[in-house]
Design an enzyme around this catalytic site. Structure first.
Site, short mmCIF file in Angstrom:
data_model
loop_
_atom_site.label_atom_id
_atom_site.label_comp_id
_atom_site.label_asym_id
_atom_site.label_seq_id
_atom_site.Cartn_x
_atom_site.Cartn_y
_atom_site.Cartn_z
CG ASP A 67 31.18 -8.86 51.06
OD1 ASP A 67 30.95 -7.64 51.07
OD2 ASP A 67 31.45 -9.48 50.02
CG ASP A 136 37.93 -15.33 42.84
OD1 ASP A 136 36.89 -14.62 42.74
OD2 ASP A 136 38.43 -15.62 43.93
CG HIS A 138 34.60 -13.27 44.62
ND1 HIS A 138 35.84 -13.12 45.21
CD2 HIS A 138 34.20 -12.00 44.34
CE1 HIS A 138 36.15 -11.83 45.30
NE2 HIS A 138 35.16 -11.13 44.77
CD GLU A 143 37.45 -15.52 47.31
OE1 GLU A 143 36.98 -15.39 46.16
OE2 GLU A 143 38.32 -14.77 47.76
C1 F6R Z 1 32.02 -6.68 47.73
C2 F6R Z 1 31.83 -8.00 47.14
C3 F6R Z 1 32.75 -8.51 46.08
C4 F6R Z 1 33.02 -7.49 44.98
C5 F6R Z 1 33.99 -8.06 43.95
C6 F6R Z 1 34.31 -7.05 42.88
O1 F6R Z 1 31.05 -6.42 48.71
O2 F6R Z 1 30.94 -8.68 47.53
O3 F6R Z 1 32.19 -9.66 45.52
O4 F6R Z 1 31.81 -7.15 44.37
O5 F6R Z 1 35.15 -8.46 44.58
O6 F6R Z 1 35.00 -5.98 43.43
P1 F6R Z 1 35.29 -4.67 42.59
O7 F6R Z 1 33.98 -4.03 42.33
O8 F6R Z 1 36.15 -3.82 43.50
O9 F6R Z 1 35.98 -5.10 41.35
#
Ligand code: F6R
Length: 268
Positions: A67, A136, A138, A143
Site C-alpha cells: 500500500d 481494526d 485490517h 479496512e
Molecule cells: C502497512 C500495512 C498495514 C500495517 C498495519 C499495522 O503496509 O499494510 O496493514 O501492517 O496497519 O501497522 P503497524 O505495524 O505499524 O502496527
C-alpha cells in the site's frame, strides 16, 4: 493456519526473516509482497544482516508493496516509498527495476491499480506476502467492510487507522485519508502469507482474525481460508487466543509431525 508464538519482538522478527530468507535461498527469483509500519522493521533489519553477513542475495528478487498513502510523493519522508528504501531496500542488493510500490501520486488511480495487479500477474504472482495487522483487524489498508474478494484500489482510511498512524506525523490532520492498497483478494493469491503481530494492542484483532468468524469486519480473518497462512505472534499479541496452549503444543511437536507425515520408507 500455523500459529507461532514467540517471546518478544526480536524473536518474531527473526522467525519471519528466516522464513523469507529460506524461501529466497530455495528460489532466488522469489516475488515478495512487503508491508510497512512498525511491525516488519525488525524482520527487515534481520534480512539486511543476513545479506551483509551471510550473503543472502536479492539480485533476482522482485518486490511488491501492499500500500501507499494517496497524495504523498515518493520523496516524502512519511511515504511508504521512503520507508521501504530507508528500512530495507537501500541496504540490500535489489535491482531497482524489480521494486514495485503503489504510486500515491497516480493521476488515474483506477487505471493505475489495474496496472499494479497486471504487474503482479506478469511477475508470476507473489510467493510470500509479509503482513502486519491493524488494531481494526485490517491487512494492507483493507479496512472493515472491505470485500474479501477486493483487488488493488483506492480506500478511505478509518478514523481509527488515521489515529494509529498519527504517531508518525506531527499532527493527526496531516495523515492522508486515502490509500492505494492491494485488495484482500490480491493478498489471498500469494503462495504463503506471514502475518506478524507484536504487543498487547494487537491481541484483540489477532484473536478475532484467528479464532473469530471469517468476516469483512476483520479482513485479516480471510486468512483462515488461505492454504498457507502463518501467524507469528509475540506473547502479548497472542494473549487473547483461546487455544494458545494448543498452538504452542503443535509448534513443540512440529519436527515429530513432519516425520510422522513423511512417506514410510520401504524396508531393505
Ligand atoms: C502497512 C500495512 C498495514 C500495517 C498495519 C499495522 O503496509 O499494510 O496493514 O501492517 O496497519 O501497522 P503497524 O505495524 O505499524 O502496527
Amino acid at each position: 493456519m500455523e500459529i507461532i508464538i514467540k517471546d518478544d519482538f526480536a524473536a518474531i522478527s527473526a522467525e519471519g526473516a528466516k522464513i523469507v530468507a529460506d524461501y529466497i535461498r530455495r528460489k532466488p527469483d522469489a516475488v515478495l509482497g512487503l508491508a510497512t509500519g512498525s511491525t516488519p522493521i525488525g524482520l527487515y533489519q534481520e534480512l539486511i544482516r543476513m545479506h551483509s553477513h551471510e550473503g543472502l542475495d536479492f539480485q533476482q528478487v522482485t518486490t511488491f508493496n501492499l500500500d501507499e498513502y494517496v497524495g504523498l510523493p515518493a520523496t516524502h519522508k512519511l511515504s511508504y516509498h521512503y520507508f521501504m528504501w530507508e528500512q530495507l531496500l537501500s541496504h540490500i542488493n535489489i535491482n531497482r527495476d524489480n521494486v514495485h510500490l503503489p504510486d500515491g501520486m497516480a493521476a488515474d488511480i483506477p487505471a493505475y491499480c489495474k496496472g499494479y495487479e497486471e504487474a503482479i500477474q506478469a511477475a508470476g504472482g507473489i510467493d510470500i506476502q509479509v503482513l502486519g495487522i491493524g488494531t481494526d483487524g485490517h491487512i494492507g489498508f483493507n479496512e472493515p467492510s472491505s470485500s474479501l474478494g477486493s483487488r488493488t484500489r483506492l480506500k478511505t482510511l478509518t478514523r481509527e487507522t488515521i489515529a494509529d498512524n498519527a504517531r508518525f506525523f506531527e499532527r493527526a490532520d496531516q495523515v492522508p485519508r486515502y490509500a492505494i492498497t492491494m485488495g484482500v483478494g490480491t493478498i489471498m493469491e500469494a503462495g504463503t502469507c506471514i502475518l506478524l503481530a507484536s504487543g498487547a494492542g494487537k491481541a484483540d484483532p489477532v484473536a478475532k482474525a484467528i479464532e473469530g468468524p471469517v468476516t469483512a469486519m476483520i479482513t485479516a480473518s480471510a486468512l483462515q481460508l488461505h492454504q498457507d497462512a502463518i501467524f507469528i505472534l509475540d506473547k502479548p499479541a497472542a494473549g487473547k487466543l483461546q487455544l494458545q496452549e494448543y498452538y504452542e503444543w503443535v509448534y513443540q511437536n512440529k519436527d515429530n509431525r513432519a516425520r510422522a507425515a513423511a512417506p514410510i520408507q520401504a524396508g531393505p
